[in-house]
Design a protein around this motif. Structure first.
Motif, PDB file in Angstrom:
ATOM      1  N   TYR A   1       0.821  -1.222   0.000  1.00 57.98           N
ATOM      2  CA  TYR A   1       0.000   0.000   0.000  1.00 57.98           C
ATOM      3  C   TYR A   1       0.854   1.270   0.000  1.00 57.98           C
ATOM      4  O   TYR A   1       0.343   2.367  -0.197  1.00 57.98           O
ATOM      5  CB  TYR A   1      -0.895   0.011   1.239  1.00 57.98           C
ATOM      6  CG  TYR A   1      -0.143  -0.341   2.501  1.00 57.98           C
ATOM      7  CD1 TYR A   1       0.646   0.597   3.173  1.00 57.98           C
ATOM      8  CD2 TYR A   1      -0.192  -1.639   3.010  1.00 57.98           C
ATOM      9  CE1 TYR A   1       1.363   0.260   4.305  1.00 57.98           C
ATOM     10  CE2 TYR A   1       0.520  -1.991   4.152  1.00 57.98           C
ATOM     11  CZ  TYR A   1       1.286  -1.038   4.799  1.00 57.98           C
ATOM     12  OH  TYR A   1       1.998  -1.380   5.911  1.00 57.98           O
ATOM     13  N   MET A   2       2.164   1.131   0.227  1.00 58.38           N
ATOM     14  CA  MET A   2       3.010   2.325   0.357  1.00 58.38           C
ATOM     15  C   MET A   2       3.150   3.072  -0.959  1.00 58.38           C
ATOM     16  O   MET A   2       3.317   2.483  -2.021  1.00 58.38           O
ATOM     17  CB  MET A   2       4.397   1.946   0.856  1.00 58.38           C
ATOM     18  CG  MET A   2       4.449   1.612   2.343  1.00 58.38           C
ATOM     19  SD  MET A   2       4.023   2.998   3.443  1.00 58.38           S
ATOM     20  CE  MET A   2       5.318   4.182   3.048  1.00 58.38           C
TER      21      MET A   2
ATOM     22  N   PHE B   1      -0.107   6.414   1.382  1.00 63.05           N
ATOM     23  CA  PHE B   1      -0.586   5.037   1.312  1.00 63.05           C
ATOM     24  C   PHE B   1      -1.923   4.993   0.579  1.00 63.05           C
ATOM     25  O   PHE B   1      -2.753   5.895   0.681  1.00 63.05           O
ATOM     26  CB  PHE B   1      -0.693   4.406   2.708  1.00 63.05           C
ATOM     27  CG  PHE B   1      -1.372   5.257   3.750  1.00 63.05           C
ATOM     28  CD1 PHE B   1      -2.684   5.012   4.130  1.00 63.05           C
ATOM     29  CD2 PHE B   1      -0.687   6.287   4.369  1.00 63.05           C
ATOM     30  CE1 PHE B   1      -3.302   5.777   5.093  1.00 63.05           C
ATOM     31  CE2 PHE B   1      -1.296   7.060   5.346  1.00 63.05           C
ATOM     32  CZ  PHE B   1      -2.609   6.809   5.704  1.00 63.05           C
ATOM     33  N   LEU B   2      -2.095   3.926  -0.170  1.00 58.71           N
ATOM     34  CA  LEU B   2      -3.234   3.755  -1.068  1.00 58.71           C
ATOM     35  C   LEU B   2      -4.446   3.216  -0.303  1.00 58.71           C
ATOM     36  O   LEU B   2      -4.370   2.167   0.326  1.00 58.71           O
ATOM     37  CB  LEU B   2      -2.846   2.788  -2.189  1.00 58.71           C
ATOM     38  CG  LEU B   2      -3.798   2.648  -3.376  1.00 58.71           C
ATOM     39  CD1 LEU B   2      -3.796   3.918  -4.219  1.00 58.71           C
ATOM     40  CD2 LEU B   2      -3.390   1.440  -4.228  1.00 58.71           C
TER      41      LEU B   2
ATOM     42  N   PHE C   1      -7.149   6.875  -4.703  1.00 54.12           N
ATOM     43  CA  PHE C   1      -6.905   7.834  -3.627  1.00 54.12           C
ATOM     44  C   PHE C   1      -5.744   7.388  -2.753  1.00 54.12           C
ATOM     45  O   PHE C   1      -5.670   6.221  -2.341  1.00 54.12           O
ATOM     46  CB  PHE C   1      -8.138   8.013  -2.745  1.00 54.12           C
ATOM     47  CG  PHE C   1      -9.085   9.069  -3.233  1.00 54.12           C
ATOM     48  CD1 PHE C   1      -8.913  10.399  -2.889  1.00 54.12           C
ATOM     49  CD2 PHE C   1     -10.138   8.729  -4.065  1.00 54.12           C
ATOM     50  CE1 PHE C   1      -9.779  11.373  -3.348  1.00 54.12           C
ATOM     51  CE2 PHE C   1     -11.015   9.696  -4.529  1.00 54.12           C
ATOM     52  CZ  PHE C   1     -10.840  11.021  -4.173  1.00 54.12           C
ATOM     53  N   VAL C   2      -4.871   8.340  -2.457  1.00 57.64           N
ATOM     54  CA  VAL C   2      -3.732   8.132  -1.551  1.00 57.64           C
ATOM     55  C   VAL C   2      -3.872   9.113  -0.391  1.00 57.64           C
ATOM     56  O   VAL C   2      -4.237  10.277  -0.586  1.00 57.64           O
ATOM     57  CB  VAL C   2      -2.392   8.373  -2.289  1.00 57.64           C
ATOM     58  CG1 VAL C   2      -1.235   8.502  -1.310  1.00 57.64           C
ATOM     59  CG2 VAL C   2      -2.128   7.242  -3.282  1.00 57.64           C
TER      60      VAL C   2
ATOM     61  N   ILE D   1      -4.873  -0.429   1.603  1.00 57.71           N
ATOM     62  CA  ILE D   1      -4.885  -0.794   3.016  1.00 57.71           C
ATOM     63  C   ILE D   1      -6.165  -0.253   3.632  1.00 57.71           C
ATOM     64  O   ILE D   1      -6.636   0.834   3.256  1.00 57.71           O
ATOM     65  CB  ILE D   1      -3.643  -0.253   3.765  1.00 57.71           C
ATOM     66  CG1 ILE D   1      -3.616  -0.788   5.203  1.00 57.71           C
ATOM     67  CG2 ILE D   1      -3.574   1.270   3.732  1.00 57.71           C
ATOM     68  CD1 ILE D   1      -2.313  -0.529   5.943  1.00 57.71           C
ATOM     69  N   GLN D   2      -6.728  -0.998   4.544  1.00 58.57           N
ATOM     70  CA  GLN D   2      -7.962  -0.592   5.191  1.00 58.57           C
ATOM     71  C   GLN D   2      -7.717   0.496   6.229  1.00 58.57           C
ATOM     72  O   GLN D   2      -6.673   0.532   6.884  1.00 58.57           O
ATOM     73  CB  GLN D   2      -8.633  -1.784   5.869  1.00 58.57           C
ATOM     74  CG  GLN D   2      -9.363  -2.718   4.929  1.00 58.57           C
ATOM     75  CD  GLN D   2     -10.160  -3.749   5.718  1.00 58.57           C
ATOM     76  OE1 GLN D   2      -9.597  -4.611   6.394  1.00 58.57           O
ATOM     77  NE2 GLN D   2     -11.461  -3.656   5.649  1.00 58.57           N
ATOM     78  N   LEU D   3      -8.731   1.365   6.389  1.00 59.59           N
ATOM     79  CA  LEU D   3      -8.692   2.385   7.427  1.00 59.59           C
ATOM     80  C   LEU D   3      -9.459   1.887   8.648  1.00 59.59           C
ATOM     81  O   LEU D   3     -10.282   0.984   8.551  1.00 59.59           O
ATOM     82  CB  LEU D   3      -9.323   3.682   6.896  1.00 59.59           C
ATOM     83  CG  LEU D   3      -8.646   4.304   5.678  1.00 59.59           C
ATOM     84  CD1 LEU D   3      -9.355   5.598   5.296  1.00 59.59           C
ATOM     85  CD2 LEU D   3      -7.178   4.567   5.938  1.00 59.59           C
TER      86      LEU D   3
END
Length: 254
Positions: free
Chosen positions: A38-39, A53-54, A59-60, A127-129
């Motif tokens: 995700y970086m 991070f994606l 969207f990043v 990556i999940q938030l």
């Protein structure tokens, strides 16, 4: 009352003078291949500026204090920035909270809309938030990653993505050590340790239990030998509604 306001203003200004934007991983190790997919490296025409991070295909997330750089594109899919085997995607626009003023005053988070969607594969993943409420435990071990310099006296950034384990620090303890903190932050690393983000690539994620819970924001006077001042991250959970609103509105514009 005016005298109190003046005192508070001077205290805040003096405190802000002690801050340094996040930019380097200290005492970390090279991130294993095909980890942290995700970086994102957020760049201008000269190269790496900030981490990110994606979170969706287009969207990043990064830090608001990176906003004023002439950012042009992001690079994903390779831990080594000198290796050309990556996806390079132009930036369409950037959004920061309306009440962001400067690093140290809080709200240090930015959403970057990409001009086209990323191709997700075994090298690039989102990556999940966290949900709107999270409960991080004191001493919980998390990770921070970035491409910044790896030694305090070395201005050369790392070509290879570096990662370090950092422990969550109690918010009240952190506040007392700093003599005050902005709202909506998480503290981890940089205190009673030799590891942390000195600064950690501004905009990079603090990852706990597989979730991106924080955004690298600031540390103390660029002192990466680790003084008794924890590293500070923006608490992403407090911005979930804002993130969802911005992402949704941009989708509708397409």
């Amino acid at each position: 009352m005016l005298g109190l306001q003046k005192f508070l203003l001077l205290h805040v200004l003096a405190w802000l003078g002690q801050l340094a934007h996040g930019s380097d991983i200290i005492h970390g190790e090279k991130a294993p291949e095909n980890s942290t997919q995700y970086m994102a490296s957020v760049q201008d025409n000269r190269g790496h500026v900030c981490g990110g991070f994606l979170i969706t295909e287009d969207f990043v997330v990064s830090a608001a204090h990176c906003y004023n750089w002439t950012l042009t594109h992001v690079v994903l899919g390779n831990h080594n920035l000198k290796n050309g085997n990556h996806q390079k995607i132009k930036i369409e626009n950037k959004t920061i909270p309306e009440n962001y003023k400067e690093v140290g005053c809080g709200n240090d988070i930015m959403l970057i809309k990409l001009l086209e969607k990323v191709q997700l594969n075994d090298r690039v993943q989102t990556i999940q938030l966290p949900p709107a409420e999270i409960n991080l435990q004191e001493n919980q071990v998390c990770q921070v990653a970035g491409w910044g310099k790896t030694k305090m006296d070395d201005n050369k950034p790392a070509d290879e993505l570096m990662v370090a384990n950092v422990s969550v620090i109690d918010k009240q303890v952190c506040k007392e050590l700093w003599g005050g903190l902005p709202a909506n932050v998480i503290c981890a690393g940089g205190y009673k340790t030799t590891k942390g983000f000195c600064q950690g690539d501004s905009g990079g994620p603090l990852v706990c239990d597989g979730l991106a819970v924080g955004v690298v924001s600031f540390n103390y006077k660029e002192n990466c030998s680790y003084p008794d001042k924890p590293n500070v991250y923006t608490d992403i959970s407090k911005y979930r509604q804002w993130i969802d609103k911005v992402v949704k509105s941009r989708k509708y514009e397409e």
